[in-house]
Design a protein around this motif. Sequence first.
Motif, mmCIF file in Angstrom:
data_model
loop_
_atom_site.group_PDB
_atom_site.id
_atom_site.type_symbol
_atom_site.label_atom_id
_atom_site.label_comp_id
_atom_site.label_asym_id
_atom_site.label_seq_id
_atom_site.Cartn_x
_atom_site.Cartn_y
_atom_site.Cartn_z
ATOM 1 N N THR A 264 65.515 29.070 20.216
ATOM 2 C CA THR A 264 66.150 30.061 19.108
ATOM 3 C C THR A 264 64.436 31.042 18.511
ATOM 4 O O THR A 264 63.613 29.941 18.717
ATOM 5 C CB THR A 264 66.707 29.369 17.932
ATOM 6 N N VAL A 265 64.680 31.771 18.454
ATOM 7 C CA VAL A 265 63.582 32.188 18.019
ATOM 8 C C VAL A 265 63.443 33.285 16.643
ATOM 9 O O VAL A 265 64.772 34.195 16.426
ATOM 10 C CB VAL A 265 62.632 33.468 19.202
ATOM 11 N N ARG A 266 62.528 33.144 15.692
ATOM 12 C CA ARG A 266 62.868 33.462 14.112
ATOM 13 C C ARG A 266 62.384 35.282 14.546
ATOM 14 O O ARG A 266 61.886 35.369 15.275
ATOM 15 C CB ARG A 266 61.874 32.936 13.780
ATOM 16 N N SER A 267 62.969 35.912 13.875
ATOM 17 C CA SER A 267 63.203 37.257 13.417
ATOM 18 C C SER A 267 60.638 37.115 12.856
ATOM 19 O O SER A 267 60.243 36.710 12.637
ATOM 20 C CB SER A 267 63.441 38.056 12.437
ATOM 21 N N HIS A 268 60.630 38.878 13.692
ATOM 22 C CA HIS A 268 58.958 39.394 14.047
ATOM 23 C C HIS A 268 58.036 38.741 14.437
ATOM 24 O O HIS A 268 57.001 38.557 14.387
ATOM 25 C CB HIS A 268 58.717 39.506 12.604
ATOM 26 N N VAL A 269 58.547 37.006 15.003
ATOM 27 C CA VAL A 269 57.565 36.405 15.942
ATOM 28 C C VAL A 269 57.927 37.366 17.248
ATOM 29 O O VAL A 269 55.757 36.877 17.560
ATOM 30 C CB VAL A 269 58.047 34.887 16.418
ATOM 31 N N MET A 270 58.752 37.969 18.139
ATOM 32 C CA MET A 270 58.727 38.579 19.725
ATOM 33 C C MET A 270 58.263 40.082 18.583
ATOM 34 O O MET A 270 58.646 40.623 17.446
ATOM 35 C CB MET A 270 59.354 38.227 20.290
#
Length: 449
Positions: A264-270
């Motif tokens: 899982t990845v947080r918003s605005h990380v990528m």
Amino acid sequence: MAEAKTKLKKPRGKVRLIEGKCIACGARCQSSCPVDGIQMSEGGEPQIELSKCIGCLKCVKACPGSALEIFYSPEELEILAQLAGQQELAEEDADPDELARRELVAAYRGVWVFVEQTEGEAARVSWELMGKGKELAAKLGVELCAVVMGDQVEHLCHESFSYGADKAYLMDQPVLKHYRTYPYLDALCHLIDKFKPEIVLMGATGMGRDLAGAVATRVKTGLTADCTGLDIDAKRNLMQTRPAFGGNIMATIMCDRFRPQMATVRSHVMPMPAQMPGRSGKIVPASLPISEADIFTKVLEVIRDKKAGDVDIAGAEFIVSGGRGMMAKENFAILQELADELGGVVGASRSAVDAGWMPGDRQVGQTGKTVRPKIYIACGISGAIQHLVGMQDSDLIVAINRDKEAPIFEVANYGIVGDLFDVVPALVAALREMKASKGSVEVKDSKAA
């Protein structure tokens, strides 16, 4: 007597910097090197002493920007080729458990991105992951697939194609209109069992965290939460980088014995990929006989908790953040003035939030929001790694601090060593003067016309 075969030793290679990829994270590679073989340039980039490098990979794993790589000399490449040939000959004698693992891993192919939606509107993080998923799929030589679930949500399949998906698995059923753990869990596990993806990416939102943990448990695989970096190694394993031990180090985690690999990845990380309107792909409809009567949880009403006037700090283009150096809650007023002049918002470090100076929804960092603004101004923030994780990917970072040794200066594009209570009002005055002079020029031009 037969001549004894010389046993080849696998070369370790040397480390080199990939041009243009260093993000000046704060010398994590230097601190991880066990032989003191890395020095930092004035620009914050590593300078590697090849005579000292032992090819241990510690700096490569520590780098959050994947800016370091191992390279080999022609002689070492020849040895690697010979070793690869020997390994192929030894395949028949491999351990049965290892053969079973290889067979399991080989059965899974493809990169999936779960498209989170609420009432037919996709979450931003889903499209951000689509961009990263496209990179991973290209390295693996496989398709990038979107997974769309809901009621009357086929339009999201076409939207996913515009962000890079090659294929979309669509489960369009009334029972999936509102998110509930068990129907979504059954549906996604059904798709995984049937189509066998090797990677599944999901947003680290309330929905994503709930669903990803449940899916990983049921399909008996690993899950890495809140990743800040994703890449592929030489054995098709997903390299999942995230803060560990309270954010004091960056750990790279891999799930090499089970599939699918989940993160899982947080918003605005990528970064948000560019949209390509008109791009098409293949829609694969799927269904599962899920009865509403079998679901214990019922959605009676959807209540929006976001109030008018609430600030979305994660989506702001200009952020002025304050830390412990602000000294008191009242002093954040000067940051608000600067933010107003820039058309931005005020953020805060964890220490400022813990002190009660700012609300929790303004916190930037590992335990707060991850942001990627055009300009990030850090005022009175020392630069603990927990905070840096949340803002280091900003386009431009300006740091204001009295301590010239503060870690925040290692990631800043511009640093001002001084008292923020003098510097910030001066910046506000300068911005107002610039706006006033620009306005007067426009008035003169209009009169001349």
